[in-house]
Each structure stands twice: as structure tokens, then as C-alpha cells.
Write a protein that holds these residues in place. Structure first.
Motif, short mmCIF file in Angstrom:
data_model
loop_
_atom_site.label_atom_id
_atom_site.label_comp_id
_atom_site.label_asym_id
_atom_site.label_seq_id
_atom_site.Cartn_x
_atom_site.Cartn_y
_atom_site.Cartn_z
N ASN A 44 4.65 55.68 -89.98
CA ASN A 44 3.30 56.19 -89.76
C ASN A 44 2.30 55.06 -89.53
N TYR B 261 -2.29 65.78 -86.79
CA TYR B 261 -0.82 65.69 -86.70
C TYR B 261 -0.41 64.48 -85.85
N ALA B 262 -1.14 64.22 -84.78
CA ALA B 262 -0.84 63.07 -83.93
C ALA B 262 -1.19 61.75 -84.62
N PRO C 286 2.38 61.65 -87.66
CA PRO C 286 3.41 62.64 -87.31
C PRO C 286 4.68 62.60 -88.17
N THR D 110 6.19 68.58 -89.30
CA THR D 110 6.79 69.26 -88.15
C THR D 110 5.97 70.51 -87.86
N HIS E 217 1.14 61.89 -74.06
CA HIS E 217 2.34 61.75 -74.90
C HIS E 217 3.52 61.26 -74.06
N ALA F 228 8.94 60.45 -81.36
CA ALA F 228 7.86 61.21 -82.01
C ALA F 228 6.84 61.67 -80.97
N LEU G 168 5.78 65.67 -79.82
CA LEU G 168 4.41 66.19 -79.79
C LEU G 168 4.08 66.90 -78.47
N ILE H 226 1.42 73.41 -88.61
CA ILE H 226 1.92 72.07 -88.92
C ILE H 226 2.20 72.03 -90.41
#
Length: 132
Positions: free
Chosen positions: A6, A47-48, A51, A55, A85, A104, A108, A120
């Protein structure tokens, strides 16, 4: 491990993708009709940002309104967010260390194209896996 991924994600692409989602959310919140889409953009932006360890799962209560909203989302914001993405995923996959980050990014893409009707959740929660 997910914390390390992360942090690396945040430095290399997560912050910029987060800003893209926030920008899209602000633009969509200008009108009253766009507020639900803006809220979805903010939710996916978080979430982005982080991530790994999360999930998306389909919400069983989503109905026809989510379907119509997803079509509008795809036209208004989804296509260019998915494009970011794709571009960042391909660039990250050029190095061995970046391959998990690129994967990842590719994970997305579906949620950036059709976010309504999805939740999420953390991967360690029992309802994070699909029943099928």
C-alpha cells in the motif's frame, strides 16, 4: 505485506489516481443529479488510495437503477478513469517490483467502469467472497 504494498502503491500511483477520482467526484457533484455518482467516485477514490487488503463484491440489493446509473457513469467518467488504470498498470508492469501494483491497477478497472451496485470490503471479512 499489504502495508508495504500500500505504501509503495501510494507513492507510485495511488495518490494520483485518488486525485483523479476526487476530481471526477467534484465535477459530478456540481449538479444534484450527479451527486450519487460523485459519492461513488469518492468511495472508489479511497479504494484506489489503499487497494491492498480490500476487494469489491456485488451488492445483491442493486437493481435497475444501478444498471441505468452504471451506463451514465460509463459515459460521464468511467471510461477515462479506466484508461488511467490501464496506462498506469502497463507502466508498472514494466518492472518486476511493479508487477503486483500493475495487477492491482487491472483489478480496479471493472469497478472504475461500473461502480454502482458494488461494495468495497476488507478481504478478511467473511462476506468478502462471492457465494457462487
Amino acid at each position: 505485506m499489504k502495508t508495504i504494498l500500500n505504501v509503495i502503491w501510494l507513492v507510485l500511483s495511488g495518490f494520483w489516481l485518488f486525485l483523479g477520482y476526487v476530481f471526477a467526484g467534484v465535477l459530478l457533484c456540481i449538479t444534484i443529479i450527479g451527486i450519487p455518482f460523485g459519492i461513488a467516485a469518492f468511495r472508489i477514490g479511497v479504494y484506489a488510495l489503499w487497494p491492498f487488503g480490500h476487494t469489491t463484491v456485488e451488492r445483491p440489493s442493486a437493481g435497475a437503477a444501478s444498471f441505468v446509473g452504471n451506463i451514465l457513469w460509463l459515459i460521464l467518467a468511467g471510461w477515462w478513469l479506466a484508461l488511467t488504470h490501464i496506462v498506469t498498470g502497463v507502466l508498472q508492469c514494466l518492472t518486476i517490483i511493479g508487477i503486483p501494483l500493475g495487477i492491482a491497477n487491472f483489478k480496479l478497472i471493472p469497478v472504475s467502469l461500473v461502480p454502482l451496485g458494488r461494495e468495497i470490503v476488507r478481504t478478511d471479512q467473511p462476506f468478502a467472497t462471492s457465494r457462487w
